[in-house]
Design a protein around this motif. Structure first.
Motif, PDB file in Angstrom:
ATOM      1  N   UNK A  95       0.814  -1.222   0.000  1.00  0.00           N
ATOM      2  CA  UNK A  95       0.000   0.000   0.000  1.00  0.00           C
ATOM      3  C   UNK A  95       0.845   1.268   0.000  1.00  0.00           C
ATOM      4  N   UNK A  96       2.146   1.129  -0.266  1.00  0.00           N
ATOM      5  CA  UNK A  96       3.063   2.268  -0.334  1.00  0.00           C
ATOM      6  C   UNK A  96       2.853   3.217   0.853  1.00  0.00           C
ATOM      7  N   UNK A  97       2.981   2.672   2.062  1.00  0.00           N
ATOM      8  CA  UNK A  97       2.715   3.453   3.270  1.00  0.00           C
ATOM      9  C   UNK A  97       3.900   4.300   3.725  1.00  0.00           C
ATOM     10  N   UNK A  98       4.965   4.292   2.967  1.00  0.00           N
ATOM     11  CA  UNK A  98       6.070   5.201   3.249  1.00  0.00           C
ATOM     12  C   UNK A  98       7.153   4.613   4.137  1.00  0.00           C
ATOM     13  N   UNK A  99       8.242   5.353   4.207  1.00  0.00           N
ATOM     14  CA  UNK A  99       9.431   4.869   4.903  1.00  0.00           C
ATOM     15  C   UNK A  99       9.266   4.793   6.415  1.00  0.00           C
ATOM     16  N   UNK A 100       8.492   5.690   7.012  1.00  0.00           N
ATOM     17  CA  UNK A 100       8.282   5.654   8.456  1.00  0.00           C
ATOM     18  C   UNK A 100       7.584   4.362   8.844  1.00  0.00           C
ATOM     19  N   UNK A 101       6.486   4.052   8.199  1.00  0.00           N
ATOM     20  CA  UNK A 101       5.746   2.828   8.514  1.00  0.00           C
ATOM     21  C   UNK A 101       6.540   1.580   8.155  1.00  0.00           C
ATOM     22  N   UNK A 102       7.193   1.610   7.008  1.00  0.00           N
ATOM     23  CA  UNK A 102       7.995   0.468   6.587  1.00  0.00           C
ATOM     24  C   UNK A 102       9.163   0.259   7.548  1.00  0.00           C
ATOM     25  N   UNK A 103       9.759   1.335   7.999  1.00  0.00           N
ATOM     26  CA  UNK A 103      10.834   1.238   8.979  1.00  0.00           C
ATOM     27  C   UNK A 103      10.370   0.580  10.258  1.00  0.00           C
ATOM     28  N   UNK A 104       9.165   0.910  10.702  1.00  0.00           N
ATOM     29  CA  UNK A 104       8.640   0.273  11.907  1.00  0.00           C
ATOM     30  C   UNK A 104       8.303  -1.194  11.659  1.00  0.00           C
ATOM     31  N   UNK A 105       7.902  -1.546  10.461  1.00  0.00           N
ATOM     32  CA  UNK A 105       7.667  -2.962  10.158  1.00  0.00           C
ATOM     33  C   UNK A 105       8.984  -3.737  10.239  1.00  0.00           C
ATOM     34  N   UNK A 106      10.065  -3.163   9.703  1.00  0.00           N
ATOM     35  CA  UNK A 106      11.381  -3.803   9.830  1.00  0.00           C
ATOM     36  C   UNK A 106      11.823  -3.850  11.290  1.00  0.00           C
ATOM     37  N   UNK A 107      11.504  -2.797  12.049  1.00  0.00           N
ATOM     38  CA  UNK A 107      11.819  -2.786  13.481  1.00  0.00           C
ATOM     39  C   UNK A 107      11.114  -3.942  14.175  1.00  0.00           C
ATOM     40  N   UNK A 108       9.847  -4.166  13.833  1.00  0.00           N
ATOM     41  CA  UNK A 108       9.089  -5.271  14.433  1.00  0.00           C
ATOM     42  C   UNK A 108       9.706  -6.617  14.063  1.00  0.00           C
ATOM     43  N   UNK A 109      10.099  -6.760  12.813  1.00  0.00           N
ATOM     44  CA  UNK A 109      10.757  -8.008  12.399  1.00  0.00           C
ATOM     45  C   UNK A 109      12.060  -8.215  13.160  1.00  0.00           C
ATOM     46  N   UNK A 110      12.862  -7.164  13.264  1.00  0.00           N
ATOM     47  CA  UNK A 110      14.135  -7.273  13.984  1.00  0.00           C
ATOM     48  C   UNK A 110      13.896  -7.639  15.442  1.00  0.00           C
ATOM     49  N   UNK A 111      12.901  -7.032  16.059  1.00  0.00           N
ATOM     50  CA  UNK A 111      12.600  -7.305  17.472  1.00  0.00           C
ATOM     51  C   UNK A 111      12.119  -8.750  17.644  1.00  0.00           C
ATOM     52  N   UNK A 112      11.299  -9.217  16.702  1.00  0.00           N
ATOM     53  CA  UNK A 112      10.820 -10.602  16.772  1.00  0.00           C
ATOM     54  C   UNK A 112      11.979 -11.580  16.608  1.00  0.00           C
ATOM     55  N   UNK A 113      12.878 -11.305  15.654  1.00  0.00           N
ATOM     56  CA  UNK A 113      14.050 -12.172  15.492  1.00  0.00           C
ATOM     57  C   UNK A 113      14.956 -12.115  16.723  1.00  0.00           C
ATOM     58  N   UNK A 114      15.077 -10.945  17.342  1.00  0.00           N
ATOM     59  CA  UNK A 114      15.866 -10.831  18.572  1.00  0.00           C
ATOM     60  C   UNK A 114      15.242 -11.681  19.673  1.00  0.00           C
ATOM     61  N   UNK A 115      13.920 -11.667  19.754  1.00  0.00           N
ATOM     62  CA  UNK A 115      13.208 -12.484  20.746  1.00  0.00           C
ATOM     63  C   UNK A 115      13.474 -13.959  20.498  1.00  0.00           C
ATOM     64  N   UNK A 116      13.592 -14.320  19.234  1.00  0.00           N
ATOM     65  CA  UNK A 116      13.854 -15.708  18.845  1.00  0.00           C
ATOM     66  C   UNK A 116      15.317 -16.088  19.052  1.00  0.00           C
ATOM     67  N   UNK A 117      16.181 -15.100  19.177  1.00  0.00           N
ATOM     68  CA  UNK A 117      17.610 -15.359  19.332  1.00  0.00           C
ATOM     69  C   UNK A 117      18.355 -15.443  18.017  1.00  0.00           C
TER      70      UNK A 117
END
Length: 163
Positions: A95-117
């Motif tokens: 939906x081309x929601x922009x870099x701010x939203x996309x950045x937070x989606x990557x942040x969520x992925x990184x945090x989830x992977x960190x939780x997974x180790x």
């Protein structure tokens, strides 16, 4: 948007979505949550997302998925955290929601992977979040995104200082 045969008005769905999002955020920031509050936090995040399904936009859906992912990371459940982070990213990209939203989606992925180790995937997604942040025009948004990204390795949360 989903159509639900209900006597609940769009305005009530919107009000509930917002109130549940904010309630979830209050629980996210609570330093001494107990197990019952963790369960409530998970349920409230899902409930907020449900109500956005009735009246929201792709922006609301992506933010809701991001919040659900954040909550699952906080309670140490990487599999659903990854699932909802991936949904957030897909919504941002489709939906081309922009870099701010996309950045937070990557942040969520990184945090989830960190939780997974998984430090390799964590670091790759931190780099993608940082690249997105570089493209965010509004300084306060860029700073807030980076504050969140900078807490991933420690699995801590940034302090909101307002704008």
């Amino acid at each position: 948007m989903i159509t639900l045969k209900s006597s609940v008005s769009d305005e009530i769905h919107k009000q509930l979505a917002i109130e549940l999002f904010n309630f979830t955020w209050d629980l996210i920031e609570k330093p001494d949550r107990n197990e019952t509050e963790d369960e409530t936090m998970v349920n409230a995040a899902h409930a907020s997302r449900f109500h956005w399904d009735m009246v929201g936009t792709a922006q609301h859906f992506a933010t809701g998925e991001w919040q659900i992912s954040r909550v699952y990371s906080l309670v140490g459940r990487p599999e659903p955290a990854l699932f909802h982070a991936q949904k957030s990213l897909a919504l941002c990209q489709n939906n081309q929601l922009g870099d701010f939203n996309t950045g937070f989606a990557y942040e969520a992925l990184a945090r989830a992977y960190a939780t997974q180790g998984d430090t390799k995937q964590r670091d790759e997604n931190i780099a993608l979040a940082n690249r997105s942040a570089e493209k965010v025009d509004k300084e306060s948004d860029r700073v807030w995104l980076l504050k969140n990204v900078n807490t991933i390795a420690s699995l801590s949360l940034p302090i909101w200082e307002g704008n």
